[in-house]
Design an enzyme around this catalytic site. Sequence first.
Site, PDB file in Angstrom:
ATOM      1  N   LYS A 103       5.530   9.578   1.222  1.00  0.00           N
ATOM      2  CA  LYS A 103       4.983   9.471   2.577  1.00  0.00           C
ATOM      3  C   LYS A 103       5.748  10.426   3.472  1.00  0.00           C
ATOM      4  CE  LYS A 103       1.961   6.663   4.636  1.00  0.00           C
ATOM      5  NZ  LYS A 103       0.964   5.830   3.931  1.00  0.00           N
TER       6      LYS A 103
HETATM    7  N1  GLU Z   1      -2.389   7.188   4.077  1.00  0.00           N
HETATM    8  C1  GLU Z   1      -3.223   6.469   3.157  1.00  0.00           C
HETATM    9  C2  GLU Z   1      -2.474   5.282   2.588  1.00  0.00           C
HETATM   10  O1  GLU Z   1      -1.558   4.776   3.186  1.00  0.00           O
HETATM   11  C3  GLU Z   1      -3.849   7.368   2.101  1.00  0.00           C
HETATM   12  C4  GLU Z   1      -2.918   8.091   1.203  1.00  0.00           C
HETATM   13  C5  GLU Z   1      -3.570   9.132   0.328  1.00  0.00           C
HETATM   14  O2  GLU Z   1      -4.783   9.268   0.330  1.00  0.00           O
HETATM   15  O3  GLU Z   1      -2.801   9.823  -0.347  1.00  0.00           O
HETATM   16  O4  GLU Z   1      -2.803   4.769   1.556  1.00  0.00           O
END
Ligand code: GLU
Length: 417
Positions: A103
């Site tokens: 992240k």
């Molecule tokens: N930000 C989204 C999540 O928390 C999507 C992550 C992604 O598609 O890689 O799952």
Amino acid sequence: MSSVYQNVVRQFNKAADLMNLDPDIRVILSSPMNEITVNFPVRMDDGKVRMFTGYRIQHNNALGPFKGGLRFHPNVNDDEVRALATWMTWKSAIADIPYGGAKGGIKLDPKQYSKAELERISRRFAYSLTTNIGPNYDIPAPDVNTNGQIMAWILDTYMSTLPAKERDTALGVVTGKPLEAGGSIGRTKATGQGVCFCVEQWAKDHNFDLSKATFMVQGFGNVGSWAAKLIAKHGAKLIAVQDHTGTIICKDGIDPEKLDEYVAEKRGIAGYPEAEAMPNEDFLSTEADIFVPAALEGQLTEETTGKLKVKLVAEGANGPTTVEGDKILTEKGIDLIPDVLCNSGGVIVSYFEWLQNKSSEYWDLEEVDTKLKKKIIGGYDRVKEAAAKYDVDMRTAAYIVALSRLESAYKLRGVYP
Ligand code: GLU
């Protein structure tokens, strides 16, 4: 009160104890593999240069490339990003997609910048990360306050750093791209669609008639608005909504399509003419069947969870419930579809986008939705089975499913050297 990451560690330890996780693997999964902090300069519209702080935390890549979103928010910090990265590892493992977890984000309030400034900030952040991301290494995506446009800028910046003849291999470096820039149909609504598929499955399991249900949603961004629109298609009534601008209620039902149009224009739900405003602190005590938290972490805590008068919490947000909040949900007999399962539709369709990029294909919406449903319900069933087998709540069961999968991968591969 625990920090966001301490909350993850407590959830992790509980599941690891119950399932007797191999101690070596417990040590490995207890900390992220890489933590990257970048401070980078950007020229503002007034001609002055400002420094920004961005993060990318790569928790684990045992099952595949690091994967996870980027958020732009004033509260972004290393503790939060560490927690979000760890949740991504569990999420990919539960969905059974070949990704690890990561992240990232930038600590800023996007409302304070022009579009041109946001473009320069996104591009300069992407440039700072170029050696740490890649289509087979670490693949960012949208999260809170980021979108397809920002992904397109990141893609373009990343591609520009490559020799011309290698650029076409880079399309999969980010997902959640706009369709015209190599995105997948169905990606925008995917997280909300996944929430809705999980809620449908829960209703089926409990012989619960969704067409007579009432529900409430916290957060009306991408996830909250899509979840609301799709759940309402079953005939369920959206009776209360809360976001950073206020809380609204209407017992006769709020039309989520109309509210979405209103929010697109006004940037928040406050003042929506077809519902009444109510005090923010009364929101959680609204009587409804289903609650979909789709905002930020730490909303259902020791202090707030007791207020709930719902049958189900379906977590569209990441980490909306603390460990103490979980205890209260169990005591009150409120069902839970935990975040790492419930909101995995986003990363699942990101995986489909990446597959389409790899094979230069475009699937149609029916194919994307059918495959999404199969994947997310597969995860749902595995978590439900683990909950029954270990006699635990759904969150702990979700962790057990994820940790078992990672444990098997590590046991086969061993630890280098
Ligand atoms: N930000 C989204 C999540 O928390 C999507 C992550 C992604 O598609 O890689 O799952």
